[in-house]
Write a protein that holds these residues in place. Structure first.
Motif, PDB file in Angstrom:
ATOM      1  N   LEU A 185       0.819  -1.210   0.000  1.00  0.00           N
ATOM      2  CA  LEU A 185       0.000   0.000   0.000  1.00  0.00           C
ATOM      3  C   LEU A 185       0.858   1.267   0.000  1.00  0.00           C
ATOM      4  N   GLN A 186       1.965   1.255   0.728  1.00  0.00           N
ATOM      5  CA  GLN A 186       2.845   2.436   0.768  1.00  0.00           C
ATOM      6  C   GLN A 186       3.405   2.757  -0.619  1.00  0.00           C
ATOM      7  N   ASP A 187       3.809   1.723  -1.350  1.00  0.00           N
ATOM      8  CA  ASP A 187       4.327   1.947  -2.706  1.00  0.00           C
ATOM      9  C   ASP A 187       3.251   2.473  -3.645  1.00  0.00           C
TER      10      ASP A 187
ATOM     11  N   ASN B  77       3.196   6.127  -5.616  1.00  0.00           N
ATOM     12  CA  ASN B  77       2.980   6.275  -7.056  1.00  0.00           C
ATOM     13  C   ASN B  77       1.849   7.246  -7.351  1.00  0.00           C
ATOM     14  N   LEU B  78       0.801   7.221  -6.521  1.00  0.00           N
ATOM     15  CA  LEU B  78      -0.338   8.110  -6.748  1.00  0.00           C
ATOM     16  C   LEU B  78      -0.027   9.552  -6.358  1.00  0.00           C
ATOM     17  N   PHE B  79       0.715   9.728  -5.261  1.00  0.00           N
ATOM     18  CA  PHE B  79       1.039  11.063  -4.749  1.00  0.00           C
ATOM     19  C   PHE B  79       2.543  11.204  -4.574  1.00  0.00           C
TER      20      PHE B  79
ATOM     21  N   VAL C 178       5.024  14.113   1.378  1.00  0.00           N
ATOM     22  CA  VAL C 178       6.081  13.709   2.294  1.00  0.00           C
ATOM     23  C   VAL C 178       5.423  13.022   3.493  1.00  0.00           C
ATOM     24  N   SER C 179       5.786  11.791   3.728  1.00  0.00           N
ATOM     25  CA  SER C 179       5.209  11.031   4.830  1.00  0.00           C
ATOM     26  C   SER C 179       5.819  11.476   6.152  1.00  0.00           C
ATOM     27  N   GLU C 180       4.999  11.499   7.207  1.00  0.00           N
ATOM     28  CA  GLU C 180       5.474  11.960   8.516  1.00  0.00           C
ATOM     29  C   GLU C 180       6.353  10.928   9.195  1.00  0.00           C
TER      30      GLU C 180
END
Length: 109
Positions: free
Chosen positions: A3-5, A9-11, A15-17
């Motif tokens: 899911l993270q990948d 790809n979508l966004f 930037v992830s916290e």
């Protein structure tokens, strides 16, 4: 592809916290000042171990119950803010809780 990948790809600009921090639920339990009480009882002739006195969140106590049952490979339940473990495992439970940072008090026997 997890899911993270897919989200990356979508966004791509997001930037992830907490990118590199894997959160282990059993390590984030709320450690209290008062000891958890570890009691031994017999119900219907069968031994049980009861843990009570946790003042944190109910969900944390349920996670602790699940972890204890998994480590000891025994059955048990969570009722009325008490963890009930089938069998007399007071010594093992006290060692596990002390390793997690809890204060434990043995009551009875």
């Amino acid at each position: 592809m997890d899911l993270q990948d897919q989200l990356k790809n979508l966004f791509p600009d997001h930037v992830s916290e907490n990118t590199s921090e894997d959160i282990n639920e059993s390590d984030n339990l709320w450690i209290q000042d008062d000891p958890i009480i570890c009691k031994y009882e017999k119900r219907k002739g069968k031994p049980i171990t009861i843990l009570e006195g946790y003042t944190g969140a109910t969900e944390d106590f349920k996670l602790l119950a699940k972890d204890l049952k998994k480590q000891l490979s025994v059955g048990g339940s969570f009722k009325d803010d008490k963890i009930i473990i089938q069998g007399d495992y007071r010594d093992k439970i006290m060692d596990i809780l002390k390793n997690k940072g809890f204060k434990v008090k043995r009551v009875g026997g």
